[in-house]
Write an enzyme that holds these catalytic residues in place. Structure first.
Site, PDB file in Angstrom:
ATOM      1  N   GLU A 154       6.638   3.905  -0.720  1.00  0.00           N
ATOM      2  CA  GLU A 154       8.020   3.516  -1.007  1.00  0.00           C
ATOM      3  C   GLU A 154       8.760   4.813  -1.311  1.00  0.00           C
ATOM      4  OE1 GLU A 154      10.644   0.601  -3.923  1.00  0.00           O
ATOM      5  OE2 GLU A 154       9.103   1.867  -4.793  1.00  0.00           O
ATOM      6  N   ASP A 197       4.300   2.764  -5.123  1.00  0.00           N
ATOM      7  CA  ASP A 197       5.572   2.502  -5.794  1.00  0.00           C
ATOM      8  C   ASP A 197       6.326   3.803  -6.070  1.00  0.00           C
ATOM      9  OD1 ASP A 197       7.155   0.369  -7.144  1.00  0.00           O
ATOM     10  OD2 ASP A 197       6.834   1.648  -8.895  1.00  0.00           O
TER      11      ASP A 197
HETATM   12  C1  BGC Z   1       9.552  -1.643  -7.340  1.00  0.00           C
HETATM   13  C2  BGC Z   1      10.359  -2.373  -8.356  1.00  0.00           C
HETATM   14  C3  BGC Z   1      10.046  -1.790  -9.710  1.00  0.00           C
HETATM   15  C4  BGC Z   1      10.247  -0.275  -9.727  1.00  0.00           C
HETATM   16  C5  BGC Z   1       9.615   0.369 -10.930  1.00  0.00           C
HETATM   17  C6  BGC Z   1      10.135  -0.254  -7.430  1.00  0.00           C
HETATM   18  O1  BGC Z   1      10.706   0.307  -6.521  1.00  0.00           O
HETATM   19  O2  BGC Z   1       9.633  -2.154  -6.039  1.00  0.00           O
HETATM   20  O3  BGC Z   1      10.154  -3.746  -8.331  1.00  0.00           O
HETATM   21  O4  BGC Z   1      10.882  -2.360 -10.673  1.00  0.00           O
HETATM   22  O5  BGC Z   1       9.659   0.332  -8.605  1.00  0.00           O
HETATM   23  O6  BGC Z   1       8.245   0.361 -10.812  1.00  0.00           O
END
Ligand code: BGC
Length: 564
Positions: free
Chosen positions: A283, A218
């Site tokens: 991500e 994340d």
């Molecule tokens: C996740 C989100 C989340 C955020 C904070 C992101 O990019 O995909 O759903 O709210 O990170 O953790």
């Protein structure tokens, strides 16, 4: 002589790179599960781990090889699991540690793989680490989060969060400010502190020891910030995009140099577990070069990184052609691009295409035949559409933050501010609540009214459905090395700009993919090709192709090329 040896080694290395079999995670297909909305096995209106286990056969039957499950650790659920309060246990409404183990084992029993979602960047403000850290300036965890004194009038510097507003939040207990790259209840951990790194590496090992095949990471590009807390420079960009917005270039907080080094350290932890090989999927947001840098030399940092620029795609052949060309330029072997057209944060893909299943089949054919790892968000294989849920009714904390915006303004945007709208329950069948939960129970988000036709049971019994399109293409992709491991070359047809065409090739076989991106029939001249259809939205498998061929509006064909 020395020069000859060097050239020979380079040659060997190059041939190794082009012909070596791809690691399994380069040729896999990934299905994303948002557990809260997937399947409710115990009738409390929210999905759970047993619900995922109950539906594993469905995922296997659809043809996906790997699942990624959004977080289900202990959490106050302010951001539905992305605010973790204990990484080594399961939130009771979703299940238990034993059930998580059962999930891992049941996935493996089906010869599939499972990725957990690892939220390394921040914890919940209710995590015991933060509670302790916030309690004083001299407790053992005082330096586990990013704390700073204010500048006398307000926060320590100008850093903004990714979602707008100051990223600093005042804590009266410490008379100091803590940094949060996302929402205020998600304080960032301080990875300049070796103790924090080791604690989180141990969390990673905890799950790897239990057999997890890897992690989706994340917000990985916001892991470390400038330790000198320099202001971010001014930028004219207002709307946040990648690592710039709210009038600043977030160079001291996002994609900061030390985060790339950290990727290498985390990779070493993963490499402790080589049998079977595990992987990291980051991500990250940035330009292609930044994203590529997160994967290092293809073997020393993250194994894969998302490319998010196509989430807001234009349904035009030229657009897709250009994106393919860019990906081939930046991510040749040993790199591998990742293709995603939706997720739990962004709009459902079919709703960018007039909710038209024919267009969704076109997109699916592209996603499952391009050179890259496809990541498909649950329900996309059914053509689930984007809901309309007013900000005032939102459960998504981002939408709640912007709840003051007039709804008419929100409706004018192409993007969705309320993430609930892409998180509605999966539509399983035609029964009450679309089979997501028991009749008489109110699901945590409303079921979409199109469920009597858009649902798994109905689509699985209709061979022309979108589900069958995914099913057939996933099977094809698994069976043919050209599709999961081959090289990609664009093919130009002089008179048909609306046709996107490319080949996928290995030494043994070659596939030609034809995609008509227009609402009109398009004719292509296939004089120089001959082969048979192995998938098409308008021709039967086995049909032989040569000469002129007319693709109907949004028609697709995958042709296995034979000897000319
Ligand atoms: C996740 C989100 C989340 C955020 C904070 C992101 O990019 O995909 O759903 O709210 O990170 O953790």
């Amino acid at each position: 002589m020395r020069r000859q040896i060097i050239s020979l080694s380079i040659l060997l290395l190059l041939s190794f790179c082009s012909f070596a079999q791809a690691p399994w995670y380069h040729s896999t297909t990934i299905y994303q599960i948002y557990p809260r909305s997937f399947y409710d096995s115990d009738g409390d209106g929210i999905g759970d781990l047993q619900g995922i286990i109950n539906k594993l056969d469905y995922i296997k039957q659809t043809g996906f090889q790997t699942i990624w499950v959004s977080p289900f650790y202990v959490s106050p659920q302010q951001d539905h699991g992305y605010d973790v309060a204990d990484y080594c246990d399961i939130t009771p409404e979703y299940g238990t540690l034993e059930l998580a183990q059962k999930l891992i084992d049941e996935v493996h029993a089906r010869d599939m793989h499972i990725l957990f979602d690892m939220v390394l960047n921040h914890t919940s403000d209710q995590h015991p680490w933060f509670v302790e850290s916030a309690s004083s300036k001299d407790n053992p965890k005082a330096d586990w989060y990013v704390w700073q004194d204010g500048d006398g009038k307000g926060p320590p510097n100008n850093w903004k969060s990714m979602i707008g507003g100051a990223a600093w939040h005042y804590s009266p207990q410490r008379d100091q400010w803590y940094y949060a790259a996302f929402l205020p209840f998600q304080p960032d951990l301080n990875y300049h502190n070796p103790e924090v790194k080791e604690a989180m590496f141990n969390v990673v090992r905890f799950w790897l020891d239990r057999g997890v095949d890897g992690f989706r990471l994340d917000l990985f590009n916001s892991m470390l910030e400038d330790p000198e807390f320099k202001d971010n420079p001014f930028s004219w960009t207002m709307i946040f995009n990648e690592d710039e917005g709210f009038f600043q270039k977030m160079e001291n907080t996002l994609n900061y140099s030390a985060t790339y080094t950290f990727a290498g350290e985390l990779r070493k932890v993963m490499d402790e577990y080589s049998q079977p090989q595990r992987f990291l999927l980051g991500e990250v947001f940035g330009d292609y070069q930044q994203i590529k840098d997160y994967t290092g030399h293809g073997s020393d940092k993250l194994h894969l990184a998302f490319l998010f620029d196509m989430l807001a795609f234009d349904l035009e052949a030229d657009y897709f052609r250009q994106k393919l060309a860019e990906r081939e330029e930046y991510f040749p072997k040993p790199y591998m691009p990742v293709y995603a057209f939706s997720n739990h944060d962004r709009k459902r893909s079919i709703s960018r295409m007039d909710n038209d299943p024919a267009k969704a089949k076109l997109l699916a054919t592209f996603q499952l035949t391009a050179r890259g790892v496809p990541v498909v968000y649950m329900g996309e294989e059914l053509g689930m559409t984007q809901a309309r849920i007013p900000l005032k009714e939102a459960q998504d904390p981002l939408a709640i933050k912007y709840g003051w915006l007039p709804q008419f303004m929100v409706n004018m945007s192409d993007e969705s501010l309320n993430r609930d709208e892409c998180r509605t329950p999966v539509q399983w069948d035609t029964t009450t609540n679309a089979g997501f939960t028991k009749a008489g129970v109110t699901p945590w988000l409303p079921v979409q009214p199109d469920y009597p036709t858009v649902n798994a049971a109905t689509e699985m019994s209709d061979s022309t459905s979108l589900w069958w399109c995914f099913h057939d293409l996933l099977q094809l992709r698994e069976e043919h090395a050209a599709l999961h491991d081959g090289t990609l070359s664009l093919v130009e047809f002089d008179n048909s700009k609306d046709i996107l065409a490319y080949t996928r090739s290995t030494k043994q076989e070659q596939m030609l993919i034809l995609l008509n991106f227009s609402g009109k029939a398009q004719t292509v001249d296939l004089q120089n090709y001959s082969g048979k259809i192995v998938y098409s939205t308008y021709l039967s498998n086995g049909t032989l192709l040569s000469g002129n061929n007319t693709l109907p509006p949004f028609g697709t064909a995958v042709v296995q090329l034979g000897e000319k």
